[in-house]
Design a protein around this motif. Structure first.
Motif, short mmCIF file in Angstrom:
data_model
loop_
_atom_site.label_atom_id
_atom_site.label_comp_id
_atom_site.label_asym_id
_atom_site.label_seq_id
_atom_site.Cartn_x
_atom_site.Cartn_y
_atom_site.Cartn_z
N LYS A 963 46.21 95.39 -10.46
CA LYS A 963 46.93 96.62 -10.07
C LYS A 963 48.44 96.41 -10.14
O LYS A 963 49.18 97.27 -10.63
N GLU A 964 48.89 95.25 -9.63
CA GLU A 964 50.33 94.97 -9.67
C GLU A 964 50.83 94.90 -11.10
O GLU A 964 51.95 95.33 -11.42
N LEU A 965 50.03 94.35 -11.97
CA LEU A 965 50.42 94.26 -13.38
C LEU A 965 50.57 95.64 -13.98
O LEU A 965 51.52 95.93 -14.72
N VAL A 966 49.63 96.54 -13.63
CA VAL A 966 49.71 97.91 -14.14
C VAL A 966 50.97 98.58 -13.61
O VAL A 966 51.71 99.24 -14.35
N GLN A 967 51.21 98.37 -12.27
CA GLN A 967 52.41 98.97 -11.69
C GLN A 967 53.67 98.44 -12.37
O GLN A 967 54.63 99.17 -12.62
N TYR A 968 53.69 97.16 -12.58
CA TYR A 968 54.85 96.55 -13.23
C TYR A 968 55.08 97.14 -14.62
O TYR A 968 56.20 97.45 -15.01
N GLN A 969 53.99 97.33 -15.35
CA GLN A 969 54.13 97.91 -16.70
C GLN A 969 54.65 99.33 -16.62
O GLN A 969 55.51 99.75 -17.41
N GLN A 970 54.13 100.09 -15.61
CA GLN A 970 54.62 101.46 -15.46
C GLN A 970 56.11 101.49 -15.10
O GLN A 970 56.88 102.28 -15.65
N SER A 971 56.49 100.58 -14.14
CA SER A 971 57.91 100.53 -13.77
C SER A 971 58.78 100.13 -14.95
O SER A 971 59.90 100.59 -15.11
N HIS A 972 58.31 99.25 -15.78
CA HIS A 972 59.06 98.83 -16.96
C HIS A 972 59.28 100.00 -17.90
O HIS A 972 60.35 100.17 -18.48
N GLN A 973 58.23 100.84 -18.01
CA GLN A 973 58.39 102.02 -18.84
C GLN A 973 59.43 102.95 -18.24
O GLN A 973 60.25 103.54 -18.95
N GLY A 974 59.41 103.07 -16.85
CA GLY A 974 60.42 103.90 -16.19
C GLY A 974 61.82 103.38 -16.40
O GLY A 974 62.77 104.13 -16.62
N ASP A 975 61.99 102.05 -16.36
CA ASP A 975 63.30 101.45 -16.63
C ASP A 975 63.75 101.75 -18.04
O ASP A 975 64.92 101.97 -18.32
#
Length: 1826
Positions: A963-975
Motif C-alpha cells: 500500500k505504501e508503495l502504491v501511495q508513494y507512486q501516486q505522490s510521485h505522480q502528483g509531484d
C-alpha cells in the motif's frame, strides 16, 4: 694527610719575596720527611732550593688550584693564608677589574682611582631584593643585606666602613646611603631621602681636604643613623662626628690643601653677594696656600660651591644663616693673614689698627676692632691676689691666633652638624635604623702624633668588636649544624686597649699631665716609661726619650710625644671668646655660648629599638680651660657610646684598600695591599676561618661536584647524605678533617683542594682514556683509508695483468680450436667408415643370439604354467579337510557351554527378587517416556502458534508495504504534476522578464543618445581645461625643478624627525599619565590616612569580597529565543533534579536543538511578516512627517486599546481556568499514556488558540492605529501640499526635463527589474529546495524498502526455527525504537507544556500590569506629555523583541546601582560565558540612550561614575591580573565603541548599515575619549606592573640557574656568603616550565576576556623585554653563571621561549627581538676566546651588546672545570680596540623598568547593539530595552 702526600712533584707553592711579598713556584721533586730543602722551579724557569727548618718544619704555603683563583669570596679558597688572599685580590683587581671581594662577612673594596659605571640607578634596582651570595660582591649587596635583615629580624643594623685615607671610605658610605635612599624612599612628601643625600656634599665641603694620599680625604669620622618606619621607609637621620682634624685649618703639609669650603668660597668670591667678604684667590691667604698648589685636577671648586649652597637650601638652612657661615669662613681666612709686628726684642708684639685683614675679620664677625686688636697680643693672668695683663711674644700670638681660628672652625662645624641633624629629624615614630660608620682606618707614618694615636685607639676598639662578632657568627653556624664547637685561639687586643684607656693608662696619664701647671711632653713620656715599661704592648725606643711604641693588633707604632699635651688641652684664651660672644651677629654669638654640663639624651631608636643615642659632640662645662674636658677624654666617651650602639646592632663590615700611593688607576702594589690587609683585620678573619672548618658544602652541591669519585653501587642509593658520608670516609682517613652537619659538610683547610686534586686526577685519567680511544680510532680510520687505497691500486694492476693474460689465453685457445677441428674432421671420417662396417656385422650376430634366447624362454614359461595349476589343486584339497575337522570340534564345545548357561538361567529365573528389579526399572522408563512425549507435544503446539502469528504478521507487513508503495507512486505522480505547473509559471515569468528587457533597451537607447551629447560638451570643456592645466604645469615645473631635490630631502628628514618626536612625545605623555596615576594613588593614600587618623581607634573588618555568582545561561546568547530555552533548561534541572537531567541529557539536547529550529523558523516567518507590513506602511505613509497629537485622537486610541486588552484579559482568564481544570482532572486520573496525550492535546490546543487570538488582536490594533495615523497625516500633507503649490516656484518648470524624467524612469525600471529578479530567484531557490527535499524523501523510502526486501529474502532462506527467532528479534528492535521515540516525544511534550505554562504566567502578569496601569490612569490626572510617554513605553514593551534599537534606559536614581552591579561588584567569571566585553557594550547602550534623549547631565554623570568606578576597582584589586586585564579590555572596547559610533567618517569605514543607525546623534564625546585613553594607559601600566611582579622572582632562577639540560652545569666551591643568613631556608626555585605556564595563564586570560590582539602583543613584548633585562643584568653581575655551560642552558631556555611565541602566533609582536641581547650574551659565553679572529667574530656577532657589557662578560667568564682556559687580558684589550669606534651608552645594565609606549589601535566591533543580551546574573532588571 701527610706532608709527603701534599708536597709532591708538580705541586705549586708560595715562597716569600722581598719585592712581590709572595712568589709562585713549582715543586720538581717529591718531598720526603727529613729533607732539608725543597727543590722548586720559579715562574721564570729558574731553579731554587727552598731551605726547610727541621725544628719548626715550616713548609711553604700551598697554592690553590686554578679553578679557585678569582673567586668572589676569599673563604671559598681551599688554602686560606696570606699569599692566597693577596693573589686572589690581585687577579680580580687587575685581570677582571673587580674592585669588590667578599672575605667571609667582610667586603673588601679596592679603590680603582677611576670612575666605574657600576653605581647607576639600574644597578641599585638589580641588587635590591637579591640574596647577598647570589650577585657579584658590591657595596649595594652589603646595603641590601642590612636592609633585608632589618626588615626580617626587626633589629637595627650598622655598616662599618674603615680604611686608610684615600682608600675610598667616604665614597663607599655615600653609595650605601644612596642605596637606602633609593630602596627605602620616604612614603610622604617630605623627601627625606634627598635631604640625607644632600648632607654628603656639605660634610665633604667642611670636613674633607686634599692630602698626599687622597684628593677628597675625610678628616673626621662620622656615624649616620638612617631611621625607618614600620613600612621601612626613610623617615629621618642623625649624624655623629668624631675627632675633626682642626690643625688642618692653620697648617697644611706640602702638596696638601685646607678644607674644601675655603677654596670653594674663594673661587666664588666674584659673585655679587660675596663682594663684602673681601676675598680674592686662594693663593693670597696664608691658611690656604701653605701646601703650594691650591687646585685639584678635574675639580671645579666654583661648581662644587654651587652644589654645597643647593644642599644647604635643600636642608632648610636660611639664606641669612648661609651668608653668616660664609662670613665666618672668610673671617678665618682674614685672621690667618694678620701682620704681627714684633716689639722690644720680640717679648711683645702688636697688630696695626690699619691692618685691612683685621678690619675685615672684625667686620665679618661683628666684633669691636680695638678689643680684638688688644687681646690678640695680650693675655690675662689671674692669681689669688690680683689680675694683670701680660704681653705675648710673636710665637705666642701666632699660636693664640691659630688656636682661635681652629676653635671658630670647630664650633662652626658642630653648628652645621647640629642643623643637619635638625633638618633630618622627624616627629614620626622610628621603628628601626641603619647606621653607616665612616671612620679612619689604622694609620702609621714616619711621624705619628696625637691624631694617629686616637685613630689607632678607635681601630683597636673596632677590631675587638669585629673579632667578637666573627666568633659569634662562627658559633651560631656550628650550633645550627650540630658541629662540636671548639674554642679557637685568636689574638685578643684587650691588653692593648687597657694600656690606652684603663686607670693610669696612657690617656689618664695624659689628662693628669695636662692638669699640672708646668706639665710638659717630656715629663708625660717619662711617666709612661715608669708606669708601663713592663707591659707587653708598650716599648721605649732605644734612641729617644720623648717617643714611645705601642704594639697594636696591626703593627707597632712609634709616637712622638711632642704636641700631645697642647692638642689634648685644645687651649683657647677666654678673652678672645668673650669678644666673639658679644658679636652683633646673633649666630656668631650663639656659636660660643656656654653649654650645659650634661646634654639631654635623645632617644633615637623608638619602638623596638632600645638604644639611647646621645650627642657625640664634645660637652663643655665652662669656657675657661681649667674646667673644660680634654680632647682625649671627650674622644674616649664618644667612642664608648659608639661601641654601645654598634654592639646593640648587627654589624656589616666594609674594608677599603688603597692599591697604590700614586693614585694610578688599576695599579696594584702588593706591599701596600698586604700592609692594609693586616691592619684592617682581613687576614685575622682568614686565620680565624682557617682554624675551624672554612670550607662548607651542602650535600646536594657536594654530590653534584664529586659524584665522579663515587662508586656505581653507591650512586644507586637514594640517600645523598649517606652517599657523601661513605665517599668521604673512603677518601679522607682522618675524621678530624671533616664534619657532617644537618645540611652541610664542613672541611678543614686544604681538604677541598685535596678533593679537587682527586677529581682532577679522575678527569685526567678519563681524558687520557678518551684521548687514547679517539687517537686509536683516528689511526684505524687512517689505516683503513690507506689499505683501501692499496687494495684499489692492486685491483686495477691485477685487472690489467689478468686482462693481458686472458687475451693471450684467448688467442692460444683459438689456435687450439682450429687445430682441434681440423684433426677431428680427419679422424671422424676414418672412424665413420670403420663404425658402419662394425655395426652391420653386429646387427646380424645379435639377431641370431636373440632368437635363440627367445625360444628357450618360451619353453620355460609353458612348463611353469603347468606346475602352477597342479600345485593349486593339491593345496585346496588339503585346506578343505582341515577346516571340516575344526568346525566339528567347535560345535561340540559350544553346545556344552550353552547347556551349562541355560541351566544357570533357569535357576535364577525362579527367584522373585529378580523379577521386582526388572519391573521397577520398566516403570521409571515408562513415566519418563510419557513426560517427554507430553513436553514435545506442548512445544510443537507453541511453535505452530508462533509460526501462524508470524506468518500473519508477515503477510500484513507485506500488504502494508505494498500500500505504501502504491501511495508513494501516486505522490510521485502528483509531484510530477506540480513540477509541470511550476515550469509553466517559470515560462510565464520568463516572458515577462523578456518584455521588461525590451523596455529597458528602449530606455537605454534614449539615455545613450543624451549621454553622447553631454560627452561632447564635456569634451570641449575638458580641452579648454587641458590647455589651462598645461600652462599651469609648465609654470609649476619650472618652479619645482629648482626646489624639488631640496624639498624631497627636507620632507624625508622632517618625516623621520616627526616620527622620532612622536615616539618621544608618546613616551613622555604616557610617563606623565603614569606619574599622574602615581600622584593620584599617593593622594588617595594620604586621604585614607587622614580618615584613619580622624576616626576613633578600633578594629574594623573589611567586607568579604567573596560572592557566589550563578549564571542563568551556560552559553553565549544573543537572541531572546535562546535565552528562553536556557531558562527552561535551568527550570527543568531545578524541578526534575540533577540525576534525571543527567540521565536524559541526550533527549534534552535533541529537544533543545529542535526547539531552536522551530524558533528560527518562527523568526523567519515573523521577519517576512514584518517586511510585508513595512512595505505596506511605506506605500501608505511615504510622505508622513509628523504625528497626530490631538487629545481626541489620544483618547480614541487609549479607549480602543483598553477595550482590546480587556477582551484579551477575559479570554486569558477563561483559558487559565480551563487549564487548571485540565490539570486537576489529569491529577485525579491514572498516569496512562492515553490520558497524558489527551490532556497535553487539550492544553496545546488551548494555548495555540490563545496565541493565535492574541496575534490577531495585536495586528488589528496596529492596523487600526496606522489607519488613524494615516488619516491625520493625510490632512496635514493636504495642507502642506496646498501651501507648497501656492507659494513654491519650481526652478525647472521653464526648462526641458526630458533627460531627468528618462533617468528617473530608467532607475524605476532597474528597481522593478531587480525586484522581479529577486522574486524569481527566491521562487527558483524554494522550488529547488522542495525538489531536493522530495528527492531525499524518495531516496530514504527506497533505502527503507530495500532493507525490508533484503530482510524478507533472508527470512525466506532461513529454516522455520530461524525464521521465528529472526522475526522475534526484528519485532523487539522495532518495539524498542518506537518506545524510545515515544519517550522522546513524551519528554518533548512535557517540556513544551512547562514552557507554555511559563508563557501563560508571563501573559497573566502582563495583563495584571496593564490593568493596574489603566486603573491608575483612570483615577489620577497626569499631564499629556506623561500620558504620551507612557503610551510610547507601553508600545515599546509590547514590541520589544521586534523593535529593540540597541539602547538601554534607566532612571537617574538607578545609576549607583548600575555602577555597583556592572563595575564595582562585578567578577570577570560572571560574564565569562557571554559576549566578550559585555559591560562595555551595556555602558555604551546606556550612553546612547542618554544621547538619544539629549540629556547631557546624564551622559556626563554616567561617564564620570564609570571612570571613577573603574579606578576604584583597579585600586582595590591592584595585584589581580585577571581583574586588571578584564577592565583594560572593557575600557578599550568602550573607547572603540565611542569612536565607532561617533559619527566620524574615519571610524565608520567598516560599519554595517545597521551599525550606522546606532551612532550618537547629539553629543561629541571627544574629551571623554581622551580621558578613557588616559585611563587605558594607566590600566595597561598597572597590568604590566602586576605581570612583572609575578614574573620577576622567577626569571633568574628559571632562565639562568635552572638545569634545563640535566648534568651540563658543574658546581664550584662556594664561599661564606652563599651560606650566610641572607639565604632563606625554604628558597623556592623555578623552572622554565613555570614561566611558560605563567605566560600561558596571562595569554589565556587576555584572550578569553577579548583584549585586542595588538595590545596582547605589546604586553608580551614588554614582558619579554623585562625577562631579557633582568636575566642579562643578573648575568652581568654574577661571576658564577658566566660559563660555557650556562651559555648552553641559556640558549636552550631562550629557544623554548621563542617556540612559545611561535606557538601563540606572537612573532609579529617584536617580543623575540627584545631577547636579542640575551641571545648574544649566551653565544658570547660559548664562542672561542683566544685569537684575533675570535675577537673579530665576537665584535661582528654581538651588535646588541654594548662594549662595556661584552668586556664585563669576558671579565666574569669563569671556567667550571680546570680543563677550560680563562680569558686573557690581552684578548680583552683586543676586543676593546676593535670596539673603540662604537658610540655605546655609558650604562652597563639595562633599565628593566623601561616601558615601551603603548598604542591602542582602533578595532571596531562587528556586533550590533540590538543583538546584545543581558544575563540575569548581572541583576540589571532595572534597565529597559528601548
Amino acid at each position: 694527610m701527610s706532608a709527603a702526600q701534599l708536597y709532591t712533584k708538580y705541586t705549586r707553592v708560595w715562597i716569600p719575596d722581598p719585592d712581590e711579598v709572595w712568589r709562585s713556584a713549582e715543586i720538581i721533586k717529591d718531598y720526603k720527611e727529613g729533607d732539608k730543602s725543597l727543590h722548586l722551579k720559579l715562574e721564570d724557569e729558574t731553579l731554587y732550593e727552598y731551605p726547610i727548618d727541621l725544628q719548626g718544619n715550616e713548609l711553604p704555603f700551598l697554592r690553590n688550584p686554578d679553578i679557585l683563583v678569582g673567586e668572589n669570596d676569599l673563604t671559598a679558597l681551599s688554602y686560606l693564608h696570606e699569599p692566597a688572599v693577596l693573589h686572589n685580590l690581585k687577579v680580580r683587581f687587575l685581570e677582571s677589574n673587580h674592585i669588590y671581594t667578599y672575605c667571609g662577612i667582610v667586603l673588601v673594596a679596592i679603590n680603582p682611582y677611576e670612575q666605574l659605571p657600576i653605581y647607576e640607578q639600574d644597578v641599585i634596582y638589580a641588587y635590591s631584593g637579591q640574596n647577598m651570595g647570589d650577585m657579584d660582591p658590591h657595596i649595594f649587596a652589603v646595603a641590601e643585606e642590612a636592609y633585608k635583615q632589618m626588615a626580617r629580624d626587626e633589629k637595627n643594623q650598622s655598616i662599618i666602613v674603615s680604611g686608610e685615607s684615600g682608600a675610598g671610605k667616604t665614597v663607599s658610605a655615600k653609595y650605601a646611603m644612596r642605596f637606602f635612599a633609593t630602596v627605602g624612599g620616604s612614603a610622604s612628601e617630605t623627601n627625606i631621602e634627598a635631604k640625607v643625600l644632600a648632607s654628603s656634599p656639605i660634610m665633604e665641603a667642611i670636613g674633607n681636604a686634599k692630602t698626599t694620599r687622597n684628593d677628597n680625604s675625610s678628616r673626621f669620622g662620622k656615624y649616620i643613623q638612617i631611621g625607618f618606619d614600620k613600612r621601612y621607609h626613610i623617615i629621618g637621620a642623625n649624624m655623629r662626628t668624631y675627632l675633626l682634624e682642626k690643625s688642618r685649618v692653620v697648617f697644611q703639609a706640602e702638596d696638601e690643601r685646607n678644607y674644601h669650603i675655603f677654596y670653594q668660597l674663594c673661587a666664588s668670591a666674584s659673585l655679587p653677594e660675596f663682594k663684602d667678604l673681601g676675598l680674592t684667590c686662594a693663593e693670597d691667604f696664608f691658611y690656604t696656600s701653605q701646601g703650594g698648589n691650591t687646585s685639584i685636577d678635574g675639580v671645579d671648586d666654583a661648581d662644587d660651591f654651587e652644589k654645597t649652597r643647593h644642599a644647604f637650601t635643600l636642608l632648610g638652612v636660611k639664606e641669612s644663616h648661609q651668608m653668616t657661615i660664609f662670613r665666618i669662613i672668610a673671617a678665618i681666612l682674614h685672621l690667618g693673614n694678620l701682620e704681627i709686628q714684633a716689639e722690644r726684642d720680640g717679648d711683645a708684639c702688636s697688630v696695626s689698627s690699619e691692618d685691612e685683614h683685621l678690619n675685615n675679620f672684625c667686620d665679618l664677625l661683628g666684633v669691636e676692632h680695638s678689643q680684638m686688636q688688644h687681646w690678640l697680643c695680650h693675655r690675662k693672668l689671674i692669681t689669688t691676689a690680683e689680675t694683670y695683663v701680660k704681653n705675648m711674644s710673636v710665637q705666642q700670638v701666632v699660636n693664640a691666633r691659630n688656636a682661635l681660628a681652629k676653635h671658630i672652625y670647630a664650633q662652626l662645624f658642630n653648628w652645621i652638624v647640629q642643623h643637619i641633624n635638625k633638618a633630618l629629624h622627624t616627629t614620626i615614630k622610628q621603628h628601626s635604623f641603619i647606621g653607616v660608620l665612616d671612620i679612619y682606618g689604622f694609620e702609621t707614618f714616619e711621624v705619628n702624633s696625637f691624631e694617629q694615636f686616637c685613630i689607632n685607639y678607635a681601630n683597636e676598639k673596632l677590631q675587638q668588636q669585629f673579632n667578637s662578632h666573627v666568633f659569634k657568627l662562627e658559633q651560631e653556624e656550628y650550633m645550627k649544624e650540630g658541629i662540636p664547637w671548639t674554642l679557637i685561639d685568636f689574638y685578643d687586643n684587650q691588653p692593648c686597649i687597657d694600656l690606652i684607656e684603663a686607670k693610669l693608662g696612657i690617656l689618664d696619664l695624659l689628662d693628669e699631665e695636662c692638669k699640672v701647671p708646668k706639665g710638659t711632653d717630656q715629663n708625660w713620656a717619662q711617666k709612661l716609661y715608669d708606669r708601663h715599661s713592663s707591659s707587653q704592648h708598650f716599648q721605649k725606643p732605644r734612641m729617644s726619650n720623648t717617643s714611645f711604641i705601642v704594639l697594636h693588633f696591626a703593627d707597632k707604632v712609634e709616637y712622638q710625644s711632642e704636641g700631645f699635651l697642647e692638642k689634648n688641652r685644645d687651649t683657647v684664651y677666654e678673652e678672645q671668646i668673650n669678644i666673639l660672644k658679644a658679636s652683633k651677629y646673633q649666630m656668631v654669638a650663639d656659636l660660643f655660648q656656654d653649654e650645659k654640663d650634661a646634654a639631654p639624651t635623645t632617644s633615637v631608636g623608638k619602638g623596638t629599638s632600645k638604644i639611647s643615642v646621645r650627642s657625640a659632640r664634645p660637652v663643655i662645662k665652662a669656657a675657661n680651660k681649667e674646667h673644660k674636658k680634654t680632647v682625649g677624654h671627650q674622644f674616649r666617651n664618644s667612642l664608648h657610646l659608639l661601641m654601645e650602639t654598634l654592639n646593640a646592632t648587627t654589624p656589616h663590615y666594609v674594608r677599603c684598600i688603597k692599591p697604590n700611593d700614586e693614585k694610578l688607576p688599576f695599579k696594584f702594589d702588593p706591599k701596600r695591599a698586604v700592609q692594609q690587609l693586616r691592619a684592617c683585620g682581613v687576614l685575622e678573619t682568614i686565620r680565624i676561618s682557617a682554624a675551624g672548618f672554612p670550607s662548607r658544602w651542602s650535600y646536594h652541591d657536594f654530590f653534584n661536584r664529586y659524584r665522579v669519585l663515587m662508586k656505581k653501587r653507591d650512586l644507586s642509593k637514594n640517600d645523598k647524605k649517606q652517599i657523601c658520608q661513605t665517599l668521604l670516609e673512603d677518601l679522607i682517613k682522618d675524621p678530624d678533617k671533616f664534619q657532617f652537619g644537618r645540611t652541610k659538610i664542613f672541611f678543614r683547610a686544604g681538604q677541598v683542594a685535596y678533593l679537587e686534586k682527586l677529581r682532577a686526577d679522575k678527569f685526567r685519567a678519563a681524558t687520557i682514556m678518551i684521548q687514547k680511544t679517539v687517537r686509536g680510532w683516528l689511526q684505524r680510520v687512517k689505516y683503513k683509508r690507506l689499505r683501501q687505497a692499496a687494495i684499489v691500486v692492486q685491483r686495477y694492476t691485477r685487472g690489467h695483468l689478468a686482462r693481458r693474460l686472458a687475451e693471450h689465453l684467448r688467442r692460444t685457445r683459438a689456435a687450439i680450436i682450429f687445430q682441434k677441428q681440423y684433426r677431428m674432421l680427419r679422424i671422424l671420417r676414418a672412424f665413420q667408415r670403420v663404425r658402419n662396417a662394425t655395426i652391420t656385422i653386429q646387427a646380424f650376430a645379435r639377431g641370431m643370439f636373440v632368437r635363440r634366447i627367445y625360444h628357450k624362454i618360451l619353453a620355460e614359461h609353458k612348463a611353469t604354467i603347468l606346475q602352477k595349476y597342479a600345485r593349486g589343486w593339491l593345496a585346496r584339497t588339503r585346506f578343505r579337510r582341515v577346516r571340516g575337522a575344526t568346525i566339528v570340534l567347535q560345535c561340540y564345545y559350544r553346545r556344552m557351554k550353552a547347556r551349562q548357561q541355560l541351566k544357570a538361567l533357569k535357576i535364577e529365573a525362579r527367584s522373585a527378587q529378580h523379577l521386582k528389579k526388572l519391573n521397577i526399572g520398566m516403570e521409571n522408563k515408562v513415566v519418563q517416556l510419557q513426560r517427554k512425549i507430553d513436553e514435545q507435544n506442548k512445544e510443537y503446539k507453541l511453535l505452530n502458534e508462533q509460526l501462524s502469528t508470524l506468518a500473519s504478521a508477515h503477510s500484513s507487513e507485506v500488504e502494508k508495504l505494498k500500500k505504501e508503495l502504491v501511495q508513494y507512486q501516486q505522490s510521485h505522480q502528483g509531484d510530477g504534476n506540480q513540477l509541470v505547473s511550476l515550469q509553466e509559471e517559470m515560462e510565464h515569468l520568463r516572458l515577462e522578464l523578456e518584455k521588461a528587457h525590451g523596455e529597458r533597451k528602449v530606455v537605454e537607447d534614449s539615455y545613450a543618445k543624451e549621454k553622447d551629447l553631454l560627452r561632447k560638451r564635456i569634451s570641449d570643456l575638458e580641452e579648454e581645461n587641458a590647455l589651462l592645466k598645461q600652462e599651469k604645469e609648465e609654470l609649476n615645473s619650472r618652479i619645482l625643478c629648482q626646489s624639488e631635490d631640496e624639498f624631497a630631502q627636507n620632507t624625508v628628514e622632517e618625516n623621520i624627525q616627526m616620527k622620532k618626536e612622536l615616539e618621544e612625545e608618546r613616551s613622555r605623555y604616557q610617563n606623565l599619565v603614569k606619574e599622574y596615576s602615581r600622584l593620584e594613588q599617593r593622594y588617595d593614600n594620604l586621604r585614607d590616612e587622614m580618615t584613619i587618623i580622624k576616626q576613633a581607634p578600633g578594629h574594623r573588618r573589611n567586607p568579604s569580597n567573596q560572592s557566589s555568582l550563578e549564571s542563568d545561561s551556560n552559553y553565549p546568547s544573543i537572541s531572546t529565543s535562546e535565552i528562553g530555552d536556557t531558562e527552561d533548561v535551568v527550570q527543568q534541572v531545578e524541578e526534575v533534579g540533577l540525576e534525571k537531567a543527567a540521565m536524559d541529557m541526550t533527549l534534552f539536547l535533541k529537544l533543545q536543538k529542535r526547539v531552536r529550529e522551530l524558533e528560527q523558523e518562527r523568526k523567519k516567518l515573523q521577519t517576512q511578516l514584518e517586511k510585508k507590513e513595512q512595505e505596506s506602511k511605506k506605500s501608505q505613509v511615504i510622505e508622513m512627517k509628523t504625528e497626530v497629537t490631538s487629545d481626541h485622537e489620544d483618547f480614541a486610541y487609549n479607549s480602543l486599546k483598553r477595550q482590546e486588552l480587556e477582551s484579551e484579559n477575559k479570554k486569558l482568564k477563561n483559558e487559565l481556568n480551563e487549564l487548571r481544570k485540565a490539570i486537576a482532572d489529569r491529577a485525579t486520573q491514572n498516569n496512562s499514556s492515553n490520558d497524558i496525550q489527551d490532556s497535553y492535546n487539550l492544553l496545546l490546543n488551548q494555548l495555540k488558540s490563545a496565541n493565535e487570538e492574541l496575534e490577531v488582536r495585536k495586528e488589528e490594533v496596529l492596523i487600526l492605529r496606522t489607519q488613524i495615523m494615516k488619516a491625520a497625516q493625510q490632512k496635514e500633507t493636504g495642507k502642506n501640499m496646498e501651501s507648497i503649490t501656492t507659494n513654491a516656484s519650481w526652478p525647472n518648470s521653464d526648462k526641458h526635463i526630458d533627460q531627468e524624467d528618462a533617468i528617473e524612469a530608467y532607475q524605476g525600471m532597474c528597481e522593478t527589474n531587480r525586484l522581479l529578479e529577486a522574486q524569481l530567484q527566491d521562487q527558483r531557490r524554494e522550488h529547488e529546495e522542495e525538489v531536493e527535499a522530495l528527492k531525499n524523501e524518495v531516496d530514504a523510502m527506497k533505502e527503507e524498502l530495500e532493507k525490508q526486501q533484503q530482510a524478507f529474502l533472508q527470512t525466506l532462506q532461513l529454516s522455520p526455527e530461524a525464521q521465528v527467532e529472526f522475526g522475534l528479534q526484528q519485532e523487539i528492535t522495532r518495539l524498542t525504537n518506537e518506545n524510545l521515540d515515544l519517550k522522546e516525544l513524551l519528554e518533548k511534550l512535557e517540556k513544551n507544556e512547562k514552557k507554555l505554562k511559563k508563557q501563560l504566567k508571563i501573559y497573566m502578569k502582563k495583563v495584571q500590569d496593564f490593568e493596574g496601569d489603566w486603573a491608575v490612569a483612570s483615577q489620577a490626572t497626569v499631564p499629556a506629555e506623561r500620558r504620551h510617554h507612557e503610551r510610547n513605553m507601553q508600545v515599546a514593551v509590547q514590541r520589544k523583541e521586534k523593535d529593540f534599537q540597541g539602547m538601554l534606559e534607566y532612571y537617574k536614581e538607578d545609576e549607583p546601582l548600575l555602577i555597583r552591579n556592572l563595575i564595582t561588584d562585578l567578577k570577570p567569571q560572571a560574564v565569562s560565558a557571554t559576549v566578550p566585553c559585555l559591560p562595555a557594550y551595556i555602558l555604551y547602550m546606556c550612553i546612547r540612550h542618554a544621547d538619544y534623549i539629549n540629556d547631557d547631565q546624564k551622559v556626563h554623570s554616567l561617564l564620570t561614575s564609570t571612570i571613577n568606578g573603574i579606578k576604584k576597582v583597579l585600586k582595590k584589586h591592584n595585584d589581580d591580573f585577571q581583574m586588571t586585564s578584564f577592565w583594560l579590555a572593557n575600557t578599550c572596547r568602550l573607547l572603540h565603541c565611542l569612536k565607532q559610533y561617533s559619527g566620524d567618517a574615519g571610524f565608520m569605514t567598516q560599519n554595517t548599515p545597521k551599525q550606522n543607525e546606532h551612532c550618537l546623534k547629539n553629543f561629541d564625546l571627544t574629551e571623554y575619549r581622551q580621558v578613557l585613553s588616559h585611563l587605558s594607559i594607566q590600566i595597561y601600566q598597572q597590568l604590566i606592573k602586576i605581570a612583572e611582579g609575578i614574573l620577576q622572582p622567577m626569571i633568574v632562577s628559571a632562565v639562568l640557574e635552572n638545569e634545563s639540560i640535566q648534568g651540563l652545569s658543574g658546581v664550584k666551591p662556594m664561599g661564606y656568603r652563599n651560606r650566610s643568613s641572607s639565604m632563606p631556608d625554604g628558597d623556592s626555585t623555578y623552572s622554565l616550565d613555570a614561566i611558560i605556564r605563567q605566560l600561558n595563564t596571562f595569554h589565556n586570560i587576555m584572550c578569553d576576556q577579548g583584549l585586542d590582539p595588538e595590545i596582547v602583543q605589546q604586553v608580551f613584548k614588554q614582558l619579554f623585554y623585562m625577562i631579557n633585562a633582568v636575566a642579562l643584568n643578573n648575568l652581568l653581575l654574577r661571576k658564577d653563571v658566566c660559563s660555557w655551560s650556562t651559555g648552553m642552558q641559556l640558549r636552550f631556555n631562550i629557544s623554548q621561549l621563542e617556540e612559545w611565541l611561535r606557538g601563540k602566533n606572537l612573532q609579529q609582536s617584536g617580543a623575540a627581538q627584545t631577547l636579542e641581547p640575551l641571545i648574544q650574551a649566551a653565544q658570547l659565553l660559548q664562542l672561542k676566546k683566544k685569537t684575533s679572529e675570535d675577537a673579530e667574530a665576537i665584535c661582528s656577532l654581538c651588535t646588541a651588546l654594548t662594549t662595556q657589557q661584552i668586556v664585563k662578560i669576558l671579565n666574569l667568564y669563569t671556567p667550571v672545570n680546570e680543563f677550560e682556559e680563562r680569558v686573557t687580558v690581552a684578548f680583552i684589550r683586543d676586543i676593546q680596540t676593535h670596539l673603540q669606534d662604537r658610540n655605546d651608552p655609558p650604562q652597563l645594565l639595562l633599565d628593566f623598568k623601561h616601558m615601551f609606549p603603548v598604542l591602542f589601535p582602533f578595532n571596531p566591533s562587528s556586533i550590533t547593539m540590538d543583538s546584545i543580551h543581558l544575563p540575569a546574573s548581572l541583576k540589571l532588571e532595572f534597565l529597559n530595552k528601548v
